[in-house]
Design a protein around this motif. Structure first.
Motif, PDB file in Angstrom:
ATOM      1  N   UNK A   1       0.819  -1.212   0.000  1.00  0.00           N
ATOM      2  CA  UNK A   1       0.000   0.000   0.000  1.00  0.00           C
ATOM      3  C   UNK A   1       0.851   1.259   0.000  1.00  0.00           C
ATOM      4  N   UNK A   2       1.927   1.246   0.801  1.00  0.00           N
ATOM      5  CA  UNK A   2       2.827   2.407   0.837  1.00  0.00           C
ATOM      6  C   UNK A   2       3.529   2.607  -0.502  1.00  0.00           C
ATOM      7  N   UNK A   3       3.952   1.487  -1.113  1.00  0.00           N
ATOM      8  CA  UNK A   3       4.604   1.601  -2.414  1.00  0.00           C
ATOM      9  C   UNK A   3       3.642   2.153  -3.464  1.00  0.00           C
ATOM     10  N   UNK A   4       2.380   1.686  -3.412  1.00  0.00           N
ATOM     11  CA  UNK A   4       1.390   2.192  -4.368  1.00  0.00           C
ATOM     12  C   UNK A   4       1.123   3.677  -4.139  1.00  0.00           C
ATOM     13  N   UNK A   5       1.025   4.078  -2.847  1.00  0.00           N
ATOM     14  CA  UNK A   5       0.782   5.481  -2.540  1.00  0.00           C
ATOM     15  C   UNK A   5       1.954   6.351  -2.984  1.00  0.00           C
ATOM     16  N   UNK A   6       3.179   5.846  -2.764  1.00  0.00           N
ATOM     17  CA  UNK A   6       4.357   6.593  -3.207  1.00  0.00           C
ATOM     18  C   UNK A   6       4.381   6.734  -4.718  1.00  0.00           C
ATOM     19  N   UNK A   7       4.075   5.648  -5.432  1.00  0.00           N
ATOM     20  CA  UNK A   7       4.055   5.699  -6.895  1.00  0.00           C
ATOM     21  C   UNK A   7       2.973   6.639  -7.395  1.00  0.00           C
ATOM     22  N   UNK A   8       1.813   6.618  -6.720  1.00  0.00           N
ATOM     23  CA  UNK A   8       0.725   7.504  -7.109  1.00  0.00           C
ATOM     24  C   UNK A   8       1.110   8.961  -6.879  1.00  0.00           C
ATOM     25  N   UNK A   9       1.735   9.253  -5.742  1.00  0.00           N
ATOM     26  CA  UNK A   9       2.191  10.618  -5.466  1.00  0.00           C
ATOM     27  C   UNK A   9       3.248  11.054  -6.472  1.00  0.00           C
ATOM     28  N   UNK A  10       4.142  10.136  -6.824  1.00  0.00           N
ATOM     29  CA  UNK A  10       5.172  10.459  -7.802  1.00  0.00           C
ATOM     30  C   UNK A  10       4.555  10.823  -9.148  1.00  0.00           C
ATOM     31  N   UNK A  11       3.573  10.045  -9.575  1.00  0.00           N
ATOM     32  CA  UNK A  11       2.926  10.304 -10.864  1.00  0.00           C
ATOM     33  C   UNK A  11       2.247  11.664 -10.870  1.00  0.00           C
ATOM     34  N   UNK A  12       1.503  11.961  -9.802  1.00  0.00           N
ATOM     35  CA  UNK A  12       0.820  13.256  -9.713  1.00  0.00           C
ATOM     36  C   UNK A  12       1.830  14.397  -9.668  1.00  0.00           C
ATOM     37  N   UNK A  13       2.906  14.202  -8.900  1.00  0.00           N
ATOM     38  CA  UNK A  13       3.922  15.247  -8.782  1.00  0.00           C
ATOM     39  C   UNK A  13       4.597  15.525 -10.120  1.00  0.00           C
ATOM     40  N   UNK A  14       4.920  14.453 -10.856  1.00  0.00           N
ATOM     41  CA  UNK A  14       5.567  14.631 -12.163  1.00  0.00           C
ATOM     42  C   UNK A  14       4.640  15.371 -13.118  1.00  0.00           C
ATOM     43  N   UNK A  15       3.363  15.014 -13.113  1.00  0.00           N
ATOM     44  CA  UNK A  15       2.408  15.666 -14.019  1.00  0.00           C
ATOM     45  C   UNK A  15       2.272  17.150 -13.675  1.00  0.00           C
ATOM     46  N   UNK A  16       2.135  17.454 -12.368  1.00  0.00           N
ATOM     47  CA  UNK A  16       1.971  18.854 -11.951  1.00  0.00           C
ATOM     48  C   UNK A  16       3.223  19.664 -12.253  1.00  0.00           C
ATOM     49  N   UNK A  17       4.382  19.144 -11.864  1.00  0.00           N
ATOM     50  CA  UNK A  17       5.633  19.881 -12.070  1.00  0.00           C
ATOM     51  C   UNK A  17       5.958  20.046 -13.550  1.00  0.00           C
ATOM     52  N   UNK A  18       5.732  18.998 -14.324  1.00  0.00           N
ATOM     53  CA  UNK A  18       6.003  19.089 -15.758  1.00  0.00           C
ATOM     54  C   UNK A  18       5.031  20.063 -16.426  1.00  0.00           C
ATOM     55  N   UNK A  19       3.758  20.036 -15.992  1.00  0.00           N
ATOM     56  CA  UNK A  19       2.784  20.968 -16.565  1.00  0.00           C
ATOM     57  C   UNK A  19       3.122  22.420 -16.269  1.00  0.00           C
ATOM     58  N   UNK A  20       3.476  22.708 -15.007  1.00  0.00           N
ATOM     59  CA  UNK A  20       3.858  24.080 -14.649  1.00  0.00           C
ATOM     60  C   UNK A  20       5.128  24.510 -15.377  1.00  0.00           C
ATOM     61  N   UNK A  21       6.092  23.618 -15.436  1.00  0.00           N
ATOM     62  CA  UNK A  21       7.355  23.953 -16.092  1.00  0.00           C
ATOM     63  C   UNK A  21       7.149  24.246 -17.578  1.00  0.00           C
ATOM     64  N   UNK A  22       6.358  23.420 -18.249  1.00  0.00           N
ATOM     65  CA  UNK A  22       6.108  23.635 -19.675  1.00  0.00           C
ATOM     66  C   UNK A  22       5.348  24.936 -19.912  1.00  0.00           C
ATOM     67  N   UNK A  23       4.418  25.266 -19.011  1.00  0.00           N
ATOM     68  CA  UNK A  23       3.681  26.529 -19.141  1.00  0.00           C
ATOM     69  C   UNK A  23       4.629  27.719 -19.050  1.00  0.00           C
ATOM     70  N   UNK A  24       5.500  27.712 -18.039  1.00  0.00           N
ATOM     71  CA  UNK A  24       6.422  28.830 -17.867  1.00  0.00           C
ATOM     72  C   UNK A  24       7.524  28.822 -18.926  1.00  0.00           C
ATOM     73  N   UNK A  25       7.888  27.649 -19.419  1.00  0.00           N
ATOM     74  CA  UNK A  25       8.840  27.592 -20.518  1.00  0.00           C
ATOM     75  C   UNK A  25       8.257  28.249 -21.764  1.00  0.00           C
ATOM     76  N   UNK A  26       6.969  28.039 -21.985  1.00  0.00           N
ATOM     77  CA  UNK A  26       6.308  28.674 -23.125  1.00  0.00           C
ATOM     78  C   UNK A  26       6.308  30.194 -22.973  1.00  0.00           C
ATOM     79  N   UNK A  27       5.977  30.675 -21.759  1.00  0.00           N
ATOM     80  CA  UNK A  27       5.964  32.121 -21.523  1.00  0.00           C
ATOM     81  C   UNK A  27       7.365  32.707 -21.680  1.00  0.00           C
ATOM     82  N   UNK A  28       8.357  32.037 -21.107  1.00  0.00           N
ATOM     83  CA  UNK A  28       9.740  32.512 -21.245  1.00  0.00           C
ATOM     84  C   UNK A  28      10.185  32.536 -22.697  1.00  0.00           C
ATOM     85  N   UNK A  29       9.817  31.491 -23.441  1.00  0.00           N
ATOM     86  CA  UNK A  29      10.215  31.423 -24.848  1.00  0.00           C
ATOM     87  C   UNK A  29       9.568  32.543 -25.658  1.00  0.00           C
TER      88      UNK A  29
END
Length: 325
Positions: free
Chosen positions: A14-42
């Motif tokens: 259960x802990x491994x699944x929760x960690x993997x789920x948090x990792x997936x959400x974190x990657x999606x959020x961080x990548x989405x924010x980064x790509x948005x600001x990369x577009x603005x910077x570009x």
């Protein structure tokens, strides 16, 4: 008693699944924010190269250099974050190249802020001599010195790394790619702290002295109050940006302290929060601050950001009109 190992296995799964789920959400959020600001910077980088007035004005040239460094820093940090989150291990050569690029851009940003602060100080305190002192040539020399000083930092780190670490460039790293994993020798750790302290202290003194000089000139009755107020606000923003960049270089210490507790779930969540607050946001504030505050840049930036939406809306409206006919 026979159910105890099974219940422990269920908890671990259960802990491994929760960690993997948090990792997936974190990657999606961080990548989405980064790509948005990369577009603005570009878009802002493109805007600063689209007009002659931007290419021939010192403060816009310095702003372009700052945004260029921040954009590369954001790209390298995002790549390192995704590689670490996905547990992808690199060779020392590839990891070292990414880490050195990140360190290089981290050095360029505060030094460029110091030059921009001095430029505002000259513009307010010596308005009649500003065009003679701050020229395209002097701006180019300043940017060259900033990059040369930053490359000197990288050269010293590489020499210290080779002289104090024994490894093959093709050797696979035992852990994910990070600055802490690369600089294991104590001399590298002490050099990093000493260099960061000297750098941020020097830049902070330059910005504070520029601000004090502007405020002293503001008391004079013959000065332009509007331009002086705007310059003082810009210098305060520079100081705030310097503080955020300084925090972004120190949050790894907090991550190491948390990692020693062994709670991986807490580490994953805090690492993602720190990455957004101290790595993404400081790199995107420049585009938002300068792009929206400057009356010369803002209309052109908004046009480049929104023209595609306007065009698509116009085309959609035109198609709908044709259908009605």
């Amino acid at each position: 008693m026979l159910n105890m190992p099974q219940s422990k296995a269920n908890i671990t799964a259960g802990l491994q699944y929760q960690t993997s789920q948090d990792l997936t959400i974190s990657i999606i959020v961080c990548a989405g924010l980064s790509c948005t600001f990369l577009y603005i910077n570009s878009v802002l980088l493109f805007t600063l190269r689209s007009k002659t007035v931007f290419r021939e004005t010192s403060r816009f040239i310095l702003l372009y250099n700052l945004l260029f460094a921040d954009t590369l820093q954001l790209v390298s940090n995002l790549l390192l974050y995704v590689l670490a989150a996905c547990r992808i291990k690199l060779t020392f050569y590839v990891c070292g190249s990414l880490i050195m690029l990140s360190i290089l851009m981290t050095t360029i940003s505060p030094l460029t802020l110091a030059v921009m602060s001095l430029e505002r100080y000259v513009a307010v305190c010596y308005p009649l001599r500003h065009t003679a002192i701050i020229t395209i040539r002097s701006t180019g020399i300043s940017i060259t010195l900033v990059w040369a000083f930053s490359f000197l930092n990288i050269l010293i780190r590489v020499l210290l790394l080779y002289s104090n670490t024994k490894f093959s460039l093709t050797l696979q790293m035992k852990d994910f790619c990070s600055k802490e994993a690369m600089f294991l020798a104590s001399i590298l750790y002490h050099f990093d702290k000493a260099y960061a302290g000297i750098l941020f202290l020097s830049v902070g003194v330059a910005i504070i002295c520029s601000y004090m000089g502007v405020m002293l000139v503001a008391r004079s009755a013959s000065t332009d109050k509007a331009s002086t107020r705007k310059a003082s606000q810009t210098l305060l923003l520079h100081l705030s940006q310097l503080g955020l960049i300084l925090i972004s270089t120190l949050y790894s210490t907090m991550i190491i302290a948390i990692a020693r507790t062994g709670d991986r779930l807490v580490l994953v969540r805090l690492y993602s929060v720190f990455f957004v607050c101290f790595s993404i946001l400081p790199r995107c504030l420049n585009a938002l601050i300068y792009g929206l505050r400057d009356q010369t840049i803002r209309p052109i930036l908004m046009y480049h950001l929104c023209c595609q939406w306007k065009c698509s809306a116009f085309l959609t409206k035109g198609n709908a009109t044709n259908r009605l006919k």
